[in-house]
Scaffold this motif. Structure first.
Motif, PDB file in Angstrom:
ATOM      1  N   UNK A   2      18.046 -58.757  17.978  1.00 25.14           N
ATOM      2  CA  UNK A   2      18.635 -59.497  16.857  1.00 25.14           C
ATOM      3  C   UNK A   2      20.141 -59.622  17.102  1.00 25.14           C
ATOM      4  N   UNK A   3      20.680 -60.822  16.963  1.00 27.38           N
ATOM      5  CA  UNK A   3      22.100 -61.072  17.271  1.00 27.38           C
ATOM      6  C   UNK A   3      23.041 -60.207  16.436  1.00 27.38           C
ATOM      7  N   UNK A   4      22.706 -60.015  15.168  1.00 33.33           N
ATOM      8  CA  UNK A   4      23.582 -59.207  14.307  1.00 33.33           C
ATOM      9  C   UNK A   4      23.514 -57.742  14.730  1.00 33.33           C
ATOM     10  N   UNK A   7      25.724 -57.382  17.775  1.00 31.74           N
ATOM     11  CA  UNK A   7      27.164 -57.366  17.461  1.00 31.74           C
ATOM     12  C   UNK A   7      27.556 -56.067  16.756  1.00 31.74           C
ATOM     13  N   UNK A   8      26.684 -55.572  15.871  1.00 29.79           N
ATOM     14  CA  UNK A   8      26.985 -54.304  15.191  1.00 29.79           C
ATOM     15  C   UNK A   8      26.962 -53.132  16.175  1.00 29.79           C
ATOM     16  N   UNK A   9      26.075 -53.204  17.161  1.00 27.28           N
ATOM     17  CA  UNK A   9      26.057 -52.161  18.207  1.00 27.28           C
ATOM     18  C   UNK A   9      27.385 -52.148  18.961  1.00 27.28           C
ATOM     19  N   UNK A  10      27.929 -53.349  19.207  1.00 32.76           N
ATOM     20  CA  UNK A  10      29.243 -53.431  19.860  1.00 32.76           C
ATOM     21  C   UNK A  10      30.301 -52.735  19.008  1.00 32.76           C
ATOM     22  N   UNK A  11      30.247 -52.970  17.698  1.00 35.40           N
ATOM     23  CA  UNK A  11      31.214 -52.323  16.802  1.00 35.40           C
ATOM     24  C   UNK A  11      31.091 -50.804  16.910  1.00 35.40           C
ATOM     25  N   UNK A  12      29.850 -50.320  16.932  1.00 35.05           N
ATOM     26  CA  UNK A  12      29.639 -48.862  17.035  1.00 35.05           C
ATOM     27  C   UNK A  12      30.183 -48.325  18.348  1.00 35.05           C
ATOM     28  N   UNK A  13      29.982 -49.100  19.435  1.00 32.52           N
ATOM     29  CA  UNK A  13      30.497 -48.674  20.738  1.00 32.52           C
ATOM     30  C   UNK A  13      32.011 -48.519  20.692  1.00 32.52           C
ATOM     31  N   UNK A  14      32.687 -49.504  20.102  1.00 38.01           N
ATOM     32  CA  UNK A  14      34.152 -49.470  20.021  1.00 38.01           C
ATOM     33  C   UNK A  14      34.607 -48.304  19.131  1.00 38.01           C
ATOM     34  N   UNK A  15      33.899 -48.108  18.018  1.00 43.42           N
ATOM     35  CA  UNK A  15      34.258 -46.992  17.138  1.00 43.42           C
ATOM     36  C   UNK A  15      34.035 -45.643  17.828  1.00 43.42           C
ATOM     37  N   UNK A  16      32.965 -45.569  18.636  1.00 39.52           N
ATOM     38  CA  UNK A  16      32.707 -44.350  19.407  1.00 39.52           C
ATOM     39  C   UNK A  16      33.834 -44.073  20.387  1.00 39.52           C
ATOM     40  N   UNK A  17      34.332 -45.128  21.020  1.00 40.97           N
ATOM     41  CA  UNK A  17      35.450 -44.971  21.958  1.00 40.97           C
ATOM     42  C   UNK A  17      36.708 -44.527  21.217  1.00 40.97           C
ATOM     43  N   UNK A  18      36.901 -45.062  20.015  1.00 46.68           N
ATOM     44  CA  UNK A  18      38.057 -44.659  19.215  1.00 46.68           C
ATOM     45  C   UNK A  18      37.965 -43.158  18.888  1.00 46.68           C
ATOM     46  N   UNK A  19      36.754 -42.711  18.523  1.00 44.83           N
ATOM     47  CA  UNK A  19      36.549 -41.275  18.238  1.00 44.83           C
ATOM     48  C   UNK A  19      36.905 -40.438  19.455  1.00 44.83           C
TER      49      UNK A  19
END
Ligand SMILES: [Fe+2]
Length: 94
Positions: A2-4, A7-19
């Motif tokens: 699912x496209x959404x 895209x939400x998985x990408x957000x989680x990846x970036x947030x994980x990197x921020x952590x």
């Protein structure tokens, strides 16, 4: 996929990197550099997917101008409510 969800998985990846960046030691320069490089790559890839792969034109065609304008107004209002802390974003808590 699912496209959404994608895209939400990408957000989680970036947030994980921020952590990871926040948890890295103050002097972990090499580790932080590696995280920033990955962070940058993830964001560029994410923007590319959204802007160059016909995702936006397809959404525009499916939703129409009026619905997109209403959604844009809701997004603009949500912008004002956005937290300053990256890890306070909803998907970061999941
Ligand atoms: Fe996004």
């Amino acid at each position: 996929m699912d496209a959404i969800v994608l895209l939400k998985d990408d957000h989680k990846t970036v947030e994980g990197l921020f952590k990871k960046f926040e948890q890295a030691g103050e002097k972990a320069y090499a580790e932080k550099r590696r995280i920033v490089d990955k962070f940058t790559k993830e964001l560029v890839t994410h923007a590319h997917i959204e802007e160059e792969k016909d995702w936006f034109p397809q959404v525009r065609a499916a939703m129409g101008r009026k619905e997109l304008q209403e959604l844009g107004e809701r997004m603009e209002a949500a912008r004002a409510e956005a937290p300053a802390e990256p890890l306070a974003v909803k998907s970061a808590a999941q």
